[in-house]
Structures are given as structure tokens and as C-alpha cells.
Design an enzyme around this catalytic site. Structure first.
Site, mmCIF file in Angstrom:
data_model
loop_
_atom_site.group_PDB
_atom_site.id
_atom_site.type_symbol
_atom_site.label_atom_id
_atom_site.label_comp_id
_atom_site.label_asym_id
_atom_site.label_seq_id
_atom_site.Cartn_x
_atom_site.Cartn_y
_atom_site.Cartn_z
ATOM 1 N N LYS A 13 0.819 -1.212 0.000
ATOM 2 C CA LYS A 13 0.000 0.000 0.000
ATOM 3 C C LYS A 13 0.854 1.265 0.000
ATOM 4 O O LYS A 13 0.585 2.191 -0.747
ATOM 5 C CB LYS A 13 -0.896 0.060 1.253
ATOM 6 C CG LYS A 13 -1.916 -1.037 1.360
ATOM 7 C CD LYS A 13 -2.816 -0.811 2.578
ATOM 8 C CE LYS A 13 -2.059 -0.849 3.903
ATOM 9 N NZ LYS A 13 -1.515 -2.146 4.279
ATOM 10 N N ARG A 88 -9.223 1.293 9.674
ATOM 11 C CA ARG A 88 -8.847 -0.093 9.952
ATOM 12 C C ARG A 88 -9.985 -0.896 10.577
ATOM 13 O O ARG A 88 -9.865 -2.108 10.725
ATOM 14 C CB ARG A 88 -7.682 -0.134 10.948
ATOM 15 C CG ARG A 88 -6.326 0.132 10.348
ATOM 16 C CD ARG A 88 -5.264 -0.093 11.418
ATOM 17 N NE ARG A 88 -4.079 0.685 11.153
ATOM 18 C CZ ARG A 88 -3.084 0.285 10.369
ATOM 19 N NH1 ARG A 88 -3.128 -0.904 9.815
ATOM 20 N NH2 ARG A 88 -2.038 1.046 10.171
ATOM 21 N N ARG A 127 13.218 -11.396 3.126
ATOM 22 C CA ARG A 127 13.855 -10.122 2.768
ATOM 23 C C ARG A 127 14.887 -9.677 3.801
ATOM 24 O O ARG A 127 14.749 -9.888 4.991
ATOM 25 C CB ARG A 127 12.801 -9.056 2.487
ATOM 26 C CG ARG A 127 11.987 -8.634 3.678
ATOM 27 C CD ARG A 127 10.831 -7.724 3.236
ATOM 28 N NE ARG A 127 10.077 -7.275 4.401
ATOM 29 C CZ ARG A 127 8.973 -6.541 4.340
ATOM 30 N NH1 ARG A 127 8.465 -6.185 3.175
ATOM 31 N NH2 ARG A 127 8.361 -6.167 5.447
ATOM 32 N N ARG A 161 14.516 -7.252 9.643
ATOM 33 C CA ARG A 161 13.585 -6.745 10.659
ATOM 34 C C ARG A 161 13.105 -7.908 11.524
ATOM 35 O O ARG A 161 12.766 -8.971 11.021
ATOM 36 C CB ARG A 161 12.373 -6.094 9.979
ATOM 37 C CG ARG A 161 12.705 -4.748 9.386
ATOM 38 C CD ARG A 161 11.524 -4.197 8.637
ATOM 39 N NE ARG A 161 10.270 -4.378 9.384
ATOM 40 C CZ ARG A 161 9.133 -3.781 9.061
ATOM 41 N NH1 ARG A 161 9.084 -2.988 8.017
ATOM 42 N NH2 ARG A 161 8.036 -3.998 9.767
ATOM 43 N N ARG A 172 -0.365 -10.630 11.629
ATOM 44 C CA ARG A 172 -0.834 -9.381 11.012
ATOM 45 C C ARG A 172 -1.942 -9.670 9.996
ATOM 46 O O ARG A 172 -2.896 -8.923 9.855
ATOM 47 C CB ARG A 172 0.332 -8.659 10.315
ATOM 48 C CG ARG A 172 1.439 -8.226 11.279
ATOM 49 C CD ARG A 172 2.325 -7.122 10.703
ATOM 50 N NE ARG A 172 3.162 -7.512 9.590
ATOM 51 C CZ ARG A 172 4.455 -7.845 9.686
ATOM 52 N NH1 ARG A 172 5.046 -7.865 10.861
ATOM 53 N NH2 ARG A 172 5.147 -8.165 8.621
#
Ligand code: ZN
Length: 217
Positions: A13, A88, A127, A161, A172
Site C-alpha cells: 500500500k 482499519r 527479505r 527486521r 498481522r
């Protein structure tokens, strides 16, 4: 043209919102940025938000609404806005409707970036970035050309991360399904929901969004 981009964290997004800012001169409204700006400006509501955050608490919907309301009164909103990461929840969607109605504004499109959960886990958990220049890499799709050496700056240190692990991604995703996805029927009833394959290449996703903004009505 006023747009909401929806999708779980990692769907892209933010990337797509930045592109719309660049290509269409639209205004990106992210609640995090608006909160930080209000706190920095020292407005009444910014001071309230600051006190709440310093106490380690979550900022209430009332405060977010207040900040969004003030932001929507600024002149640049006439260029069209993109809400990314808000609303949300169903409660937030209802208050957004009221807010827009009061200001004579309306939403034109709600675009959901759809993702396949397993592919998203695969994309996010692999990643990593160069610790020095932040060049992005991926365990399976984009290793540095020379093993262990950054292509861009030659650094041999990389970082990941902590929340880019499978459990966090699935949590999530579950949160998105439980809380955010249920607001879609509200906009479906208005006939303004579009779905785009968020797993496609970034340029293909941008092209699909452009097609909606050009022709969609
Ligand atoms: Zn580097």
C-alpha cells in the site's frame, strides 16, 4: 479523486500510495504521519496525542478523527487524497463517512490489494537489507551477485527486521481479516470497491490502479 488503499501489511500500500503522489500529485494521508505532524506543530489535539503516546497508550479514534478532520480542511486536499492504513475498523469507517459528509467530500474508490497468504509469508520472511546503504535483497529471489557482499556499496553486513518472521506475518494477516476486511461490505454497498492482485510486480499493480482511476466509475 479520493481513494482508500486497503490490504494487509506487506501488500504494498505504501509503495503504491507514493507512486500516486508522484504521478498524480495526490495527497497521501497516513495516520502516523498526520499524528507526528500534529505533535510537532503543537496544536491542541497534537498535545493530547503526545500525552497519550508518552503514557505508552494507543491514540484513540477520537484523536485520530480530530487530526484527520483538521488535515481535510487544508487546501491541498482539493488535489485528491489517498488514505493508506485507515480506516482499519468498522467504527473508523463509519466516522470517516460522517467526517467526509460534513465537509462535502466523498470517496471515489476503495482499492483492496489482495494477497495470497503463503506467498506473502514467502516474500516477507526472505527479505533483508544492506546494513550500510539499505539496498534490498531476498534469500530466494535477489541474493547479492557476490556472496555476502552488497552489490551497491560493497558492505558485508546485512540486517533483517525482527517482525519479518512467519508467525508475525500470519498474525498481522489474521488481524487484517478479522478487523479490516469486514469494512469492505460497507463500501461494496456503495459500489466503489475494486480488487487488485497485490502479488503482481509493482509496475503491474500500479497499472491496474491507474486503470481504475482512469476509467472506473
Ligand atoms: Zn550496501
Amino acid at each position: 479523486m479520493n481513494v482508500i488503499l486497503l490490504g494487509p501489511p506487506g501488500a504494498g500500500k505504501g509503495t503504491q500510495a507514493s507512486r500516486l503522489v508522484e504521478t498524480r500529485n495526490m495527497v497521501q494521508l497516513s495516520t502516523g504521519d498526520m499524528l507526528r505532524a500534529a505533535v510537532a506543530a503543537g496544536t491542541q489535539i497534537g498535545l493530547e496525542a503526545k500525552a497519550v503516546m508518552e503514557a505508552g497508550e494507543l491514540v484513540s479514534d477520537e484523536i485520530v478523527d480530530g487530526i484527520l478532520s483538521a488535515r481535510l480542511d487544508e487546501a491541498d486536499i482539493a488535489r485528491g487524497f489517498i488514505l493508506d492504513g485507515y480506516p482499519r475498523t468498522a467504527v473508523q469507517a463509519a466516522s470517516l463517512d460522517r467526517l467526509l459528509g460534513q465537509k462535502g467530500l466523498a470517496l471515489d474508490h476503495v482499492i483492496e490489494l489482495e494477497v495470497d497468504e503463503d506467498s506473502l509469508v514467502d516474500r516477507i520472511t526472505g527479505r533483508f537489507t544492506c546494513a550500510r546503504c539499505n539496498a534490498p535483497y531476498h534469500d530466494r529471489y535477489k541474493q547479492p551477485a557476490g556472496a555476502g557482499v552488497c552489490d551497491i556499496c560493497g558492505s558485508t553486513e546485512f540486517k533483517r527486521r525482527a517482525d519479518d518472521n512467519e508467525e508475525a506475518v500470519r498474525t498481522r494477516m489474521a488481524e487484517y481479516r478479522a478487523k479490516t476486511a469486514p469494512i469492505l461490505p460497507h463500501y461494496e454497498a456503495q459500489g466503489i470497491v475494486w480488487r487488485v492482485d497485490g502479488m503482481a510486480a509493482i509496475d503491474a499493480v500500479s497499472a491496474a490502479i491507474d486503470a481504475i482511476l482512469e476509467g472506473g466509475d
